[in-house]
Motif scaffolding. Sequence first.
Motif, PDB file in Angstrom:
ATOM      1  N   ALA A 276      34.201  47.851  47.160  1.00 13.64           N
ATOM      2  CA  ALA A 276      35.327  47.054  47.662  1.00 13.64           C
ATOM      3  C   ALA A 276      35.543  47.308  49.156  1.00 13.64           C
TER       4      ALA A 276
ATOM      5  N   ARG B  12      36.364  59.149  43.646  1.00 13.46           N
ATOM      6  CA  ARG B  12      36.430  58.103  44.676  1.00 13.46           C
ATOM      7  C   ARG B  12      37.497  58.438  45.713  1.00 13.46           C
ATOM      8  N   MET B  13      38.606  58.997  45.287  1.00 14.24           N
ATOM      9  CA  MET B  13      39.640  59.383  46.249  1.00 14.24           C
ATOM     10  C   MET B  13      39.122  60.486  47.167  1.00 14.24           C
TER      11      MET B  13
ATOM     12  N   ASP C 247      39.552  43.341  50.086  1.00  9.81           N
ATOM     13  CA  ASP C 247      39.723  42.707  48.781  1.00  9.81           C
ATOM     14  C   ASP C 247      39.215  43.694  47.743  1.00  9.81           C
ATOM     15  N   GLY C 248      40.057  44.055  46.799  1.00 13.77           N
ATOM     16  CA  GLY C 248      39.618  44.941  45.741  1.00 13.77           C
ATOM     17  C   GLY C 248      40.230  46.318  45.844  1.00 13.77           C
ATOM     18  N   ASP C 249      39.867  47.133  44.892  1.00 12.18           N
ATOM     19  CA  ASP C 249      40.405  48.484  44.768  1.00 12.18           C
ATOM     20  C   ASP C 249      39.263  49.487  44.897  1.00 12.18           C
ATOM     21  N   PRO C 250      39.192  50.227  45.990  1.00  9.29           N
ATOM     22  CA  PRO C 250      38.087  51.181  46.160  1.00  9.29           C
ATOM     23  C   PRO C 250      38.135  52.341  45.171  1.00  9.29           C
ATOM     24  N   LEU C 251      39.286  52.537  44.529  1.00 11.09           N
ATOM     25  CA  LEU C 251      39.345  53.577  43.504  1.00 11.09           C
ATOM     26  C   LEU C 251      38.706  53.110  42.202  1.00 11.09           C
ATOM     27  N   ALA C 252      38.526  51.790  42.077  1.00 15.16           N
ATOM     28  CA  ALA C 252      37.814  51.227  40.929  1.00 15.16           C
ATOM     29  C   ALA C 252      36.352  50.975  41.267  1.00 15.16           C
ATOM     30  N   ASP C 253      36.072  50.652  42.546  1.00 13.03           N
ATOM     31  CA  ASP C 253      34.719  50.330  42.985  1.00 13.03           C
ATOM     32  C   ASP C 253      34.621  50.566  44.485  1.00 13.03           C
TER      33      ASP C 253
END
Length: 170
Positions: A153, A108-109, A144-150
Motif C-alpha cells: 500500500a 509491519r509496524m 490508498d490502503g492500509d500498510p499494516l494490512a499490506d
Amino acid sequence: VHVSVSDDLARALDAGVDDVAHMVTDVVPDDLIQRMVATGTYWVPTLELWHGVGSGLAEHVEDNLRRFVQAGGKVALGTDYDGAPNVRFDLGMPVHEMEWMEAAGMTRMQVIQAATQGAAHVCRLDDQLGTLQAGKVADVLVIDGDPLADLHALTHVRFVVHAGIVLREP
C-alpha cells in the motif's frame, strides 16, 4: 560502520559505534546481540544487498535480524543502493527490503517505524523527521490502503505533503 562478519562487529562495538550497516553473514553470537541492544546500537540490515549477491547469504542474515529484533534491537531501514555490481536495487519505495524485513520476523509496524523513526535517528535527523510531532518538518505520505494490512500500500501514493506543502495531488 559497515561490517560483514561477527569479528568486525565486535571490533566496531568495542569502538563505540552508533549504528551498523549490513547484517553480518555468519551467525552473530548472542552476546554481541545483547551488547547492541544494551547500548541502543541500531542495525540497518540491507537485506536487499544479500538477496542480490546470492550465495545463500540471505537465510543467514534474515536469521540474524530475527534474533536481533526478538532481543529488542533497534532497526533502521536503508538499502545499499548501487552498492554492488550487477545487483538490481529498488528505486523509490524499497518494498523488497520491507518484505524481507517482515519475512525476518518484524511486524509491519516495526518495518514502518524502521523506515521513519529509525532511519531519521541513524541519519541524525530525528529532531526534525521520523515522527509526526509539533515542531518537526511536516512530511506526510498519503496512500490508498492500509500498510499494516499490506506493505505494498505504501506504493499507492495519493499525495505527498512536504514541510506543510502539498507536492502531488490526485
